[in-house]
Design a protein around this motif. Structure first.
Motif, PDB file in Angstrom:
ATOM      1  N   ALA A  58       0.851  -1.196   0.000  1.00 19.09           N
ATOM      2  CA  ALA A  58       0.000   0.000   0.000  1.00 19.09           C
ATOM      3  C   ALA A  58       0.882   1.240   0.000  1.00 19.09           C
ATOM      4  N   GLU A  59       0.618   2.146  -0.954  1.00 16.44           N
ATOM      5  CA  GLU A  59       1.385   3.384  -1.047  1.00 16.44           C
ATOM      6  C   GLU A  59       0.503   4.502  -1.603  1.00 16.44           C
ATOM      7  N   PRO A  60       0.733   5.742  -1.172  1.00 15.97           N
ATOM      8  CA  PRO A  60       0.004   6.881  -1.735  1.00 15.97           C
ATOM      9  C   PRO A  60       0.601   7.322  -3.063  1.00 15.97           C
ATOM     10  N   ASP A  61      -0.188   8.056  -3.804  1.00 14.51           N
ATOM     11  CA  ASP A  61       0.294   8.764  -4.993  1.00 14.51           C
ATOM     12  C   ASP A  61       0.078  10.246  -4.727  1.00 14.51           C
ATOM     13  N   TRP A  62       1.146  10.943  -4.355  1.00 16.53           N
ATOM     14  CA  TRP A  62       1.017  12.330  -3.911  1.00 16.53           C
ATOM     15  C   TRP A  62       0.780  13.306  -5.051  1.00 16.53           C
ATOM     16  N   ASP A  63       0.953  12.856  -6.297  1.00 16.05           N
ATOM     17  CA  ASP A  63       0.570  13.701  -7.427  1.00 16.05           C
ATOM     18  C   ASP A  63      -0.930  13.962  -7.441  1.00 16.05           C
ATOM     19  N   THR A  64      -1.689  13.118  -6.754  1.00 15.01           N
ATOM     20  CA  THR A  64      -3.144  13.245  -6.743  1.00 15.01           C
ATOM     21  C   THR A  64      -3.649  14.073  -5.560  1.00 15.01           C
ATOM     22  N   LEU A  65      -2.746  14.656  -4.776  1.00 20.73           N
ATOM     23  CA  LEU A  65      -3.159  15.491  -3.658  1.00 20.73           C
ATOM     24  C   LEU A  65      -3.874  16.738  -4.175  1.00 20.73           C
ATOM     25  N   VAL A  66      -5.091  16.963  -3.706  1.00 22.77           N
ATOM     26  CA  VAL A  66      -5.834  18.172  -4.072  1.00 22.77           C
ATOM     27  C   VAL A  66      -6.293  18.864  -2.793  1.00 22.77           C
ATOM     28  N   VAL A 106       8.368  14.377  -0.552  1.00 22.76           N
ATOM     29  CA  VAL A 106       8.302  12.912  -0.488  1.00 22.76           C
ATOM     30  C   VAL A 106       9.295  12.323  -1.480  1.00 22.76           C
ATOM     31  N   ARG A 107      10.077  11.380  -1.011  1.00 17.48           N
ATOM     32  CA  ARG A 107      11.157  10.827  -1.837  1.00 17.48           C
ATOM     33  C   ARG A 107      10.636  10.164  -3.102  1.00 17.48           C
ATOM     34  N   ASN A 108       9.684   9.258  -2.948  1.00 20.07           N
ATOM     35  CA  ASN A 108       9.103   8.542  -4.092  1.00 20.07           C
ATOM     36  C   ASN A 108       7.606   8.846  -4.120  1.00 20.07           C
ATOM     37  N   ALA A 109       7.279  10.051  -4.572  1.00 18.69           N
ATOM     38  CA  ALA A 109       5.929  10.575  -4.386  1.00 18.69           C
ATOM     39  C   ALA A 109       4.884   9.889  -5.247  1.00 18.69           C
ATOM     40  N   THR A 110       5.277   9.274  -6.361  1.00 15.18           N
ATOM     41  CA  THR A 110       4.307   8.622  -7.250  1.00 15.18           C
ATOM     42  C   THR A 110       4.427   7.107  -7.197  1.00 15.18           C
ATOM     43  N   ILE A 111       4.945   6.580  -6.101  1.00 15.21           N
ATOM     44  CA  ILE A 111       5.159   5.131  -5.977  1.00 15.21           C
ATOM     45  C   ILE A 111       3.849   4.358  -6.042  1.00 15.21           C
ATOM     46  N   GLY A 112       2.741   4.955  -5.591  1.00 12.26           N
ATOM     47  CA  GLY A 112       1.469   4.237  -5.590  1.00 12.26           C
ATOM     48  C   GLY A 112       1.103   3.712  -6.961  1.00 12.26           C
ATOM     49  N   ARG A 113       1.152   4.576  -7.969  1.00 12.16           N
ATOM     50  CA  ARG A 113       0.763   4.159  -9.316  1.00 12.16           C
ATOM     51  C   ARG A 113       1.742   3.147  -9.910  1.00 12.16           C
ATOM     52  N   ARG A 135       3.290 -11.995  -9.214  1.00  7.98           N
ATOM     53  CA  ARG A 135       2.125 -11.946 -10.098  1.00  7.98           C
ATOM     54  C   ARG A 135       1.050 -11.119  -9.416  1.00  7.98           C
ATOM     55  N   VAL A 136       0.710  -9.991 -10.003  1.00 11.55           N
ATOM     56  CA  VAL A 136      -0.281  -9.086  -9.424  1.00 11.55           C
ATOM     57  C   VAL A 136      -1.671  -9.679  -9.603  1.00 11.55           C
ATOM     58  N   THR A 137      -2.417  -9.799  -8.510  1.00  5.30           N
ATOM     59  CA  THR A 137      -3.747 -10.402  -8.553  1.00  5.30           C
ATOM     60  C   THR A 137      -4.869  -9.403  -8.294  1.00  5.30           C
ATOM     61  N   HIS A 138      -4.548  -8.264  -7.679  1.00  2.75           N
ATOM     62  CA  HIS A 138      -5.603  -7.297  -7.345  1.00  2.75           C
ATOM     63  C   HIS A 138      -4.988  -5.921  -7.178  1.00  2.75           C
ATOM     64  N   VAL A 139      -5.621  -4.915  -7.752  1.00  5.59           N
ATOM     65  CA  VAL A 139      -5.204  -3.522  -7.602  1.00  5.59           C
ATOM     66  C   VAL A 139      -6.435  -2.706  -7.234  1.00  5.59           C
ATOM     67  N   ALA A 140      -6.322  -1.875  -6.217  1.00  7.92           N
ATOM     68  CA  ALA A 140      -7.443  -1.039  -5.801  1.00  7.92           C
ATOM     69  C   ALA A 140      -6.931   0.337  -5.404  1.00  7.92           C
ATOM     70  N   ALA A 141      -7.807   1.319  -5.493  1.00  4.22           N
ATOM     71  CA  ALA A 141      -7.468   2.678  -5.078  1.00  4.22           C
ATOM     72  C   ALA A 141      -8.547   3.182  -4.129  1.00  4.22           C
ATOM     73  N   THR A 142      -8.119   3.778  -3.044  1.00  5.79           N
ATOM     74  CA  THR A 142      -9.035   4.429  -2.119  1.00  5.79           C
ATOM     75  C   THR A 142      -8.656   5.907  -2.033  1.00  5.79           C
ATOM     76  N   THR A 143      -9.605   6.716  -1.598  1.00  6.43           N
ATOM     77  CA  THR A 143      -9.378   8.153  -1.543  1.00  6.43           C
ATOM     78  C   THR A 143      -9.647   8.673  -0.131  1.00  6.43           C
ATOM     79  N   SER A 169      -7.887  15.752  -0.481  1.00  9.54           N
ATOM     80  CA  SER A 169      -7.874  14.301  -0.661  1.00  9.54           C
ATOM     81  C   SER A 169      -6.631  13.893  -1.448  1.00  9.54           C
ATOM     82  N   PHE A 170      -6.343  12.587  -1.412  1.00 11.77           N
ATOM     83  CA  PHE A 170      -5.299  12.019  -2.262  1.00 11.77           C
ATOM     84  C   PHE A 170      -5.670  10.562  -2.519  1.00 11.77           C
ATOM     85  N   THR A 171      -4.934   9.918  -3.415  1.00 10.07           N
ATOM     86  CA  THR A 171      -5.207   8.527  -3.767  1.00 10.07           C
ATOM     87  C   THR A 171      -4.214   7.595  -3.108  1.00 10.07           C
ATOM     88  N   LEU A 172      -4.714   6.519  -2.538  1.00 10.07           N
ATOM     89  CA  LEU A 172      -3.894   5.474  -1.934  1.00 10.07           C
ATOM     90  C   LEU A 172      -4.107   4.187  -2.711  1.00 10.07           C
TER      91      LEU A 172
END
Length: 257
Positions: free
Chosen positions: A143-151, A172-179, A191-199, A247-250
């Motif tokens: 689980a990681e945030p994507d700080w580019d989505t901070l509004v 933030v060192r790796n600000a877009t690591i979430g995506r 092998r990635v089995t599930h991807v989800a985003a919460t706000t 808000s931001f995306t996690l």
């Protein structure tokens, strides 16, 4: 600009515990733990366990016959984690770095890392370490945030955008690591089995100031010439005058070894 602008930098352990206790924190953390599909007797690793926020929940699911390994490199975090897990026989805490985990190869059934990769020097290397220590068929939760989505809503939208750009570029060192999690996990051999985003949504300016560092990061942005001092002060002062929204995306990712 006044040095008292906004909330002071919080104690890191208290900050992490407070963030986890909020509505958004409880929701995504619950999903993350459930996604691990833990069973009694398993060995589970919490890489970058911090103050031990999730260790009791992991220990409850694996039982006394299982093992929970919490790894962190910060002595203060480990001390807080020891306090939090006192009496839990399944929990073992180890001093170590996620780039070189003090865990044997192929010894872990489940592993998680939560808001850790955004801070590390080499996220790809950390994921390679998770691949090394997990057994074939293991489940890994990230689980990681994507700080580019901070509004942050404000009439002065340009300053809000400048604040987000500064957060992404300088704070933030790796600000877009979430995506990037699905791509990096795949490259590490999972092998990635599930991807989800919460706000996570903030409607209280005081809580947002504490969690998002509105005032203290604004001071840095002004000091480094990214935002005009007068305009920055007016932007911050206006945030408390009416209805507040930020808000931001996690991003959460489940994968298998």
């Amino acid at each position: 600009m006044s040095t008292t602008l906004g909330a002071p930098r919080p104690d890191q352990a208290d900050y992490m515990l407070r963030a986890a206790a909020g509505d958004a924190g409880r929701a995504y953390k619950g999903q993350l733990v459930e996604g691990l599909d833990l069973a009694p007797g398993q060995t589970v690793l919490d890489a970058g366990c911090g103050p031990g926020t999730d260790l009791p929940a992991l220990a409850e699911r694996v039982g006394d016959g299982g093992a929970v390994i919490g790894v962190d490199r910060d002595p203060e975090m480990l001390a807080r984690a020891r306090e939090r897990t006192s009496g839990l026989r399944a929990v073992e805490l180890r001093d170590g770095d996620v780039h070189a985990l003090p865990v044997g190869a192929g010894s872990v059934d489940r592993a998680k890392t939560d808001r850790v990769l955004m801070h590390v020097a080499d996220p790809a290397a950390a994921l390679a370490e998770l691949h090394r220590v997990t057994r074939p068929g293991a489940v890994v939760a990230l689980a990681e945030p994507d700080w580019d989505t901070l509004v942050v809503d404000a009439e002065d939208i340009d300053t809000s955008r400048a604040f987000t750009r500064f957060t992404t570029a300088e704070v933030v060192r790796n600000a877009t690591i979430g995506r990037a999690l699905p791509r990096l996990a795949t490259a590490a051999g999972f092998r990635v089995t599930h991807v989800a985003a919460t706000t996570p949504v903030f409607t209280d300016v005081t809580e947002a100031d504490h969690t998002l560092g509105l005032g203290r990061n604004l001071q840095q942005a002004v000091a480094r010439g990214h935002i005009d001092p007068t305009r920055g002060r007016a932007w911050f002062d206006a945030l408390s005058e009416g209805p507040f929204y930020a808000s931001f995306t996690l991003v959460t990712v489940l994968c298998t070894r």
